[in-house]
Motif scaffolding. Structure first.
Motif, PDB file in Angstrom:
ATOM      1  N   UNK A   5      -9.751  -3.526  -7.722  1.00  0.00           N
ATOM      2  CA  UNK A   5      -9.623  -4.538  -6.699  1.00  0.00           C
ATOM      3  C   UNK A   5      -8.592  -4.362  -5.821  1.00  0.00           C
ATOM      4  N   UNK A   6      -8.974  -4.550  -4.407  1.00  0.00           N
ATOM      5  CA  UNK A   6      -7.911  -4.263  -3.592  1.00  0.00           C
ATOM      6  C   UNK A   6      -7.751  -5.266  -2.719  1.00  0.00           C
ATOM      7  N   UNK A   7      -6.364  -6.028  -2.957  1.00  0.00           N
ATOM      8  CA  UNK A   7      -6.007  -7.474  -2.471  1.00  0.00           C
ATOM      9  C   UNK A   7      -5.191  -7.254  -1.170  1.00  0.00           C
ATOM     10  N   UNK A   8      -5.736  -7.824  -0.020  1.00  0.00           N
ATOM     11  CA  UNK A   8      -4.885  -7.628   1.394  1.00  0.00           C
ATOM     12  C   UNK A   8      -4.407  -9.028   1.492  1.00  0.00           C
ATOM     13  N   UNK A   9      -3.076  -8.950   1.440  1.00  0.00           N
ATOM     14  CA  UNK A   9      -2.124 -10.233   1.490  1.00  0.00           C
ATOM     15  C   UNK A   9      -0.875  -9.487   1.860  1.00  0.00           C
ATOM     16  N   UNK A  10      -0.126 -10.578   2.473  1.00  0.00           N
ATOM     17  CA  UNK A  10       1.538 -10.491   2.617  1.00  0.00           C
ATOM     18  C   UNK A  10       2.301 -10.852   1.624  1.00  0.00           C
ATOM     19  N   UNK A  11       1.462 -11.367   0.367  1.00  0.00           N
ATOM     20  CA  UNK A  11       2.267 -11.752  -0.695  1.00  0.00           C
ATOM     21  C   UNK A  11       2.787 -10.515  -1.583  1.00  0.00           C
ATOM     22  N   UNK A  12       3.620 -10.575  -2.559  1.00  0.00           N
ATOM     23  CA  UNK A  12       3.872  -9.309  -3.231  1.00  0.00           C
ATOM     24  C   UNK A  12       3.030  -8.835  -4.553  1.00  0.00           C
ATOM     25  N   UNK A  13       2.540 -10.260  -5.009  1.00  0.00           N
ATOM     26  CA  UNK A  13       1.786 -10.032  -6.191  1.00  0.00           C
ATOM     27  C   UNK A  13       0.240 -10.944  -5.975  1.00  0.00           C
ATOM     28  N   UNK A  14      -0.476 -10.556  -7.008  1.00  0.00           N
ATOM     29  CA  UNK A  14      -1.751 -11.306  -6.908  1.00  0.00           C
ATOM     30  C   UNK A  14      -1.830 -12.744  -7.371  1.00  0.00           C
ATOM     31  N   UNK A  15      -0.785 -13.071  -8.085  1.00  0.00           N
ATOM     32  CA  UNK A  15      -0.660 -14.429  -8.733  1.00  0.00           C
ATOM     33  C   UNK A  15      -0.283 -15.562  -7.641  1.00  0.00           C
ATOM     34  N   UNK A  22      -4.099 -12.751 -12.201  1.00  0.00           N
ATOM     35  CA  UNK A  22      -3.233 -12.264 -13.202  1.00  0.00           C
ATOM     36  C   UNK A  22      -3.564 -12.638 -14.752  1.00  0.00           C
ATOM     37  N   UNK A  23      -4.680 -13.253 -15.174  1.00  0.00           N
ATOM     38  CA  UNK A  23      -5.053 -13.717 -16.343  1.00  0.00           C
ATOM     39  C   UNK A  23      -6.335 -12.922 -16.783  1.00  0.00           C
ATOM     40  N   UNK A  24      -6.657 -12.040 -15.912  1.00  0.00           N
ATOM     41  CA  UNK A  24      -8.164 -11.226 -15.986  1.00  0.00           C
ATOM     42  C   UNK A  24      -7.585  -9.465 -16.251  1.00  0.00           C
ATOM     43  N   UNK A  25      -8.372  -9.032 -16.678  1.00  0.00           N
ATOM     44  CA  UNK A  25      -8.062  -7.484 -16.929  1.00  0.00           C
ATOM     45  C   UNK A  25      -8.289  -6.378 -15.891  1.00  0.00           C
ATOM     46  N   UNK A  26      -8.713  -7.116 -14.715  1.00  0.00           N
ATOM     47  CA  UNK A  26      -9.091  -6.218 -13.241  1.00  0.00           C
ATOM     48  C   UNK A  26      -7.635  -5.804 -13.135  1.00  0.00           C
ATOM     49  N   UNK A  27      -7.978  -4.345 -12.374  1.00  0.00           N
ATOM     50  CA  UNK A  27      -6.786  -3.666 -11.826  1.00  0.00           C
ATOM     51  C   UNK A  27      -6.780  -4.106 -10.436  1.00  0.00           C
ATOM     52  N   UNK A  28      -5.498  -4.893  -9.949  1.00  0.00           N
ATOM     53  CA  UNK A  28      -5.476  -5.132  -8.637  1.00  0.00           C
ATOM     54  C   UNK A  28      -4.283  -4.504  -7.809  1.00  0.00           C
ATOM     55  N   UNK A  29      -4.657  -4.003  -6.821  1.00  0.00           N
ATOM     56  CA  UNK A  29      -3.486  -3.334  -5.779  1.00  0.00           C
ATOM     57  C   UNK A  29      -3.283  -4.442  -4.453  1.00  0.00           C
ATOM     58  N   UNK A  30      -2.184  -4.775  -4.470  1.00  0.00           N
ATOM     59  CA  UNK A  30      -1.799  -5.521  -3.277  1.00  0.00           C
ATOM     60  C   UNK A  30      -1.272  -4.875  -2.139  1.00  0.00           C
ATOM     61  N   UNK A  31      -1.699  -4.890  -1.005  1.00  0.00           N
ATOM     62  CA  UNK A  31      -1.258  -4.216   0.399  1.00  0.00           C
ATOM     63  C   UNK A  31      -1.357  -5.323   1.388  1.00  0.00           C
TER      64      UNK A  31
END
Length: 277
Positions: A5-15, A22-31
């Motif tokens: 998954x690709x997460x588009x956010x100004x935050x530094x982490x998906x949580x 953060x509780x799921x096994x998906x691989x998330x990249x935040x940009x």
């Protein structure tokens, strides 16, 4: 099954955006959510846009992503108050609240990515460069030449080509192609990859790339690579085989195991066992 998954956010982490991720096994990249996200989205299975604060910019970004050629599903994370402004013009496939639980988030992601895979198969042959894979007839053609593939080789090639650009570990490929009831080792994947490369030929074997210490991916051939001869790839083939199979005795044992069939059956029996009814 985990997804990229690709997460588009100004935050530094998906949580900080969607705690359930953060509780799921998906691989998330935040940009950061800017125009460069269009190019970065390649190779992912789903894009999540953080729309909790700036609804106008989030709407613009969602429209850009949904109208791109990638065909990636787009999810928007909005606060409850923002639900009233989300409409069809956003172009999103689904909307999530930040308070959504892990089970709900996982179900939405799983159903949407599975539907995308089914849509791509139902839409006709899978075409990547000079390679055409026809699922209905179980045939694969490279520059019009039919590839003589076993059932598992065909399924492995189709799986990689359908998710071109995504990197799969050997364990993931065993689960996705062979199934959870397969008891063989990950070396089975290496053997089938080597055979696929041999059947693709020296000019096209680079379509299946190796990511060191991770696994394999299908590489979309560029126009320049299609016009370049295969001599350079042929020169590097022996080196790559030596790296992937450092011990000749190990390679022979793996080939013998693969020759006996993926379910411990002779090859002909394997085809009869695995062929779709």
């Amino acid at each position: 099954m985990s997804s990229d998954l690709l997460l588009l956010s100004n935050e530094s982490d998906c949580e900080s955006v969607l705690p359930a991720l953060a509780l799921l096994p998906h691989r998330v990249r935040v940009i950061a959510p800017d125009s460069s996200a269009m190019a970065t989205a390649t190779g992912y299975e789903l894009v999540v846009v953080d729309a909790r604060h700036d609804l106008a910019e989030a709407r613009k970004l969602c429209r850009m992503l949904s109208s791109s050629d990638s065909g990636l599903p787009v999810f928007a994370v909005v606060n409850e108050g923002g639900l009233v402004v989300v409409n069809a013009e956003w172009g999103v496939d689904d909307v999530l609240l930040p308070t959504a639980g892990p089970a709900e988030v996982d179900a939405r992601i799983r159903l949407r990515t599975a539907r995308r895979g089914a849509d791509s198969v139902a839409g006709g042959p899978v075409t990547v460069g000079d390679l055409v894979i026809e699922d209905e007839t179980y045939t694969a053609r490279l520059k019009g030449r039919a590839l003589e593939l076993t059932y598992k080789e065909f399924e492995l090639l189709k799986h990689l080509a359908t998710h071109a650009g995504r990197v799969f570990t050997r364990v993931q490929l065993l689960q996705d192609v062979w199934g959870y009831d397969f008891f063989g080792g990950t070396r089975t994947v290496d053997v089938h990859i080597r055979r696929l490369r041999a059947k693709l030929g020296p000019e096209h074997e680079a379509m299946i790339g190796t990511v060191r210490s991770v696994g394999y991916k299908f590489v979309r051939p560029s126009r320049a690579s299609r016009e370049t001869g295969g001599s350079r790839r042929a020169d590097s083939a022996a080196q790559r085989v030596g790296q992937e199979f450092p011990l000749e005795a190990e390679q022979r044992a793996d080939e013998e195991a693969a020759d006996s069939g993926d379910h411990g059956l002779p090859r002909q029996a394997e085809r009869e066992h695995s062929a779709p009814q």
